[in-house]
Design an enzyme around this catalytic site. Sequence first.
Site, PDB file in Angstrom:
ATOM      1  N   LYS A   1       3.166 -12.312   3.391  1.00 39.39           N
ATOM      2  CA  LYS A   1       2.690 -12.972   4.698  1.00 39.39           C
ATOM      3  C   LYS A   1       1.790 -12.475   5.494  1.00 39.39           C
ATOM      4  O   LYS A   1       0.807 -13.002   6.155  1.00 39.39           O
ATOM      5  CB  LYS A   1       4.073 -13.237   5.227  1.00 39.39           C
ATOM      6  CG  LYS A   1       5.221 -14.126   4.695  1.00 39.39           C
ATOM      7  CD  LYS A   1       6.419 -14.432   5.515  1.00 39.39           C
ATOM      8  CE  LYS A   1       6.883 -13.157   5.892  1.00 39.39           C
ATOM      9  NZ  LYS A   1       7.586 -12.496   4.921  1.00 39.39           N
TER      10      LYS A   1
ATOM     11  N   ARG B   1      12.366 -18.122  11.882  1.00 37.71           N
ATOM     12  CA  ARG B   1      13.147 -17.596  10.908  1.00 37.71           C
ATOM     13  C   ARG B   1      14.467 -18.368  10.232  1.00 37.71           C
ATOM     14  O   ARG B   1      15.056 -18.008   9.300  1.00 37.71           O
ATOM     15  CB  ARG B   1      13.670 -16.327  11.300  1.00 37.71           C
ATOM     16  CG  ARG B   1      14.016 -14.921  10.395  1.00 37.71           C
ATOM     17  CD  ARG B   1      12.832 -14.382   9.745  1.00 37.71           C
ATOM     18  NE  ARG B   1      12.911 -13.243   9.337  1.00 37.71           N
ATOM     19  CZ  ARG B   1      12.104 -12.218   9.409  1.00 37.71           C
ATOM     20  NH1 ARG B   1      10.681 -12.414   9.858  1.00 37.71           N
ATOM     21  NH2 ARG B   1      12.023 -10.924   8.803  1.00 37.71           N
TER      22      ARG B   1
ATOM     23  N   ARG C   1       5.318  -0.361   0.109  1.00 37.53           N
ATOM     24  CA  ARG C   1       4.308  -0.925   1.287  1.00 37.53           C
ATOM     25  C   ARG C   1       4.163   0.439   2.326  1.00 37.53           C
ATOM     26  O   ARG C   1       5.302   1.111   2.313  1.00 37.53           O
ATOM     27  CB  ARG C   1       5.278  -2.045   1.862  1.00 37.53           C
ATOM     28  CG  ARG C   1       4.552  -2.258   3.358  1.00 37.53           C
ATOM     29  CD  ARG C   1       4.718  -3.735   3.679  1.00 37.53           C
ATOM     30  NE  ARG C   1       6.148  -3.813   4.150  1.00 37.53           N
ATOM     31  CZ  ARG C   1       6.535  -5.037   4.732  1.00 37.53           C
ATOM     32  NH1 ARG C   1       5.960  -6.122   4.498  1.00 37.53           N
ATOM     33  NH2 ARG C   1       8.031  -5.147   4.823  1.00 37.53           N
TER      34      ARG C   1
ATOM     35  N   ARG D   1       7.962   1.579   6.322  1.00 36.81           N
ATOM     36  CA  ARG D   1       8.823   1.257   7.364  1.00 36.81           C
ATOM     37  C   ARG D   1      10.324   1.805   7.083  1.00 36.81           C
ATOM     38  O   ARG D   1      10.620   1.608   5.913  1.00 36.81           O
ATOM     39  CB  ARG D   1       8.724  -0.515   7.303  1.00 36.81           C
ATOM     40  CG  ARG D   1       7.604  -0.948   8.291  1.00 36.81           C
ATOM     41  CD  ARG D   1       7.251  -2.369   7.996  1.00 36.81           C
ATOM     42  NE  ARG D   1       8.358  -3.195   7.913  1.00 36.81           N
ATOM     43  CZ  ARG D   1       8.299  -4.465   7.751  1.00 36.81           C
ATOM     44  NH1 ARG D   1       7.280  -4.907   7.931  1.00 36.81           N
ATOM     45  NH2 ARG D   1       9.480  -5.283   7.854  1.00 36.81           N
TER      46      ARG D   1
ATOM     47  N   ARG E   1      18.018  -7.872   3.401  1.00 41.07           N
ATOM     48  CA  ARG E   1      16.878  -8.865   4.008  1.00 41.07           C
ATOM     49  C   ARG E   1      16.666  -9.986   3.029  1.00 41.07           C
ATOM     50  O   ARG E   1      16.592 -11.338   3.393  1.00 41.07           O
ATOM     51  CB  ARG E   1      15.692  -8.090   4.276  1.00 41.07           C
ATOM     52  CG  ARG E   1      15.800  -7.139   5.453  1.00 41.07           C
ATOM     53  CD  ARG E   1      14.849  -6.181   5.480  1.00 41.07           C
ATOM     54  NE  ARG E   1      13.423  -6.469   5.559  1.00 41.07           N
ATOM     55  CZ  ARG E   1      12.568  -5.734   5.160  1.00 41.07           C
ATOM     56  NH1 ARG E   1      12.525  -4.645   4.459  1.00 41.07           N
ATOM     57  NH2 ARG E   1      11.260  -6.332   5.445  1.00 41.07           N
TER      58      ARG E   1
END
Length: 211
Positions: free
Chosen positions: A13, A88, A127, A153, A164
């Site tokens: 995204k 969300r 990532r 992160r 998540r």
Amino acid sequence: MFIVIIGPPGAGKGTQAKRLTEEMGLIHLSTGDIFRENINNRTELGVKVKKLLDNGILVSDELTIEIVKDRLIDLGFDRGAIFDGFPRNVVQAQALDDFLRDNGAKVSVALSIEVQNEVVIDRLTGRRTDMKTGRIYHVIYDPPPVGVKVEQRADDIRETVEKRLSDYCETTVPIIEYYKQRGILSVIDGNADVDDVTENLVKCLSGEVLL
Ligand code: ADP
Ligand code: ADP
């Protein structure tokens, strides 16, 4: 034009929203980025939400909706925006619709990026983000150039990623139906290369852009 990008963590995204803003002159509005900026700058909001983000726990609807409204008021309603990570859940989707309607605007298209779970785990654990520019990299698929300082992160460790993902299925997936019922949903295969996904997203939006 206001666009919503939906997809599990790691769907691409952020990567795609940044590319679309460059192509289309829209503003990228990522609630995750807003929270992380506040954490990095140690603001009152940042201190409040740090533990939640580190552990992959959603921030309250009330606070999140307030932050989005404030940002929209600052930005104005003329240029439009790409929402990434927001809404969300259905409560947030309804709040966004109401707020845009009250300001003479609306969500024109919702893009759902579909990616398999194994792909997402691989993407998230690799990532890395350039903390200065916000540019997103991947250790294998899009390695950062030598000399660029990147960080991982805190919520991109496997255990938190799994939480998540399950939250996404329970809480966020219902908004796909929400936008489908409004006739503004487009589904995109997010398993392909970054360039191919961008091309498909632009194709989906091109009809809208001409409106
Ligand atoms: P999201 O915002 O949906 O959580 P990101 O845009 O941050 O996802 O992408 C997650 C990771 O996957 C990043 O490391 C990014 O470089 C990588 N990535 C994004 N899209 C692709 C793709 N199509 N193919 C391979 N890797 C990708
Ligand atoms: P990803 O790109 O991996 O899907 P985000 O950057 O969108 O992750 O979100 C990171 C974290 O920020 C979430 O786990 C949550 O703690 C918080 N957050 C972001 N957007 C929202 C939202 N719309 N509602 C509640 N919490 C949010």
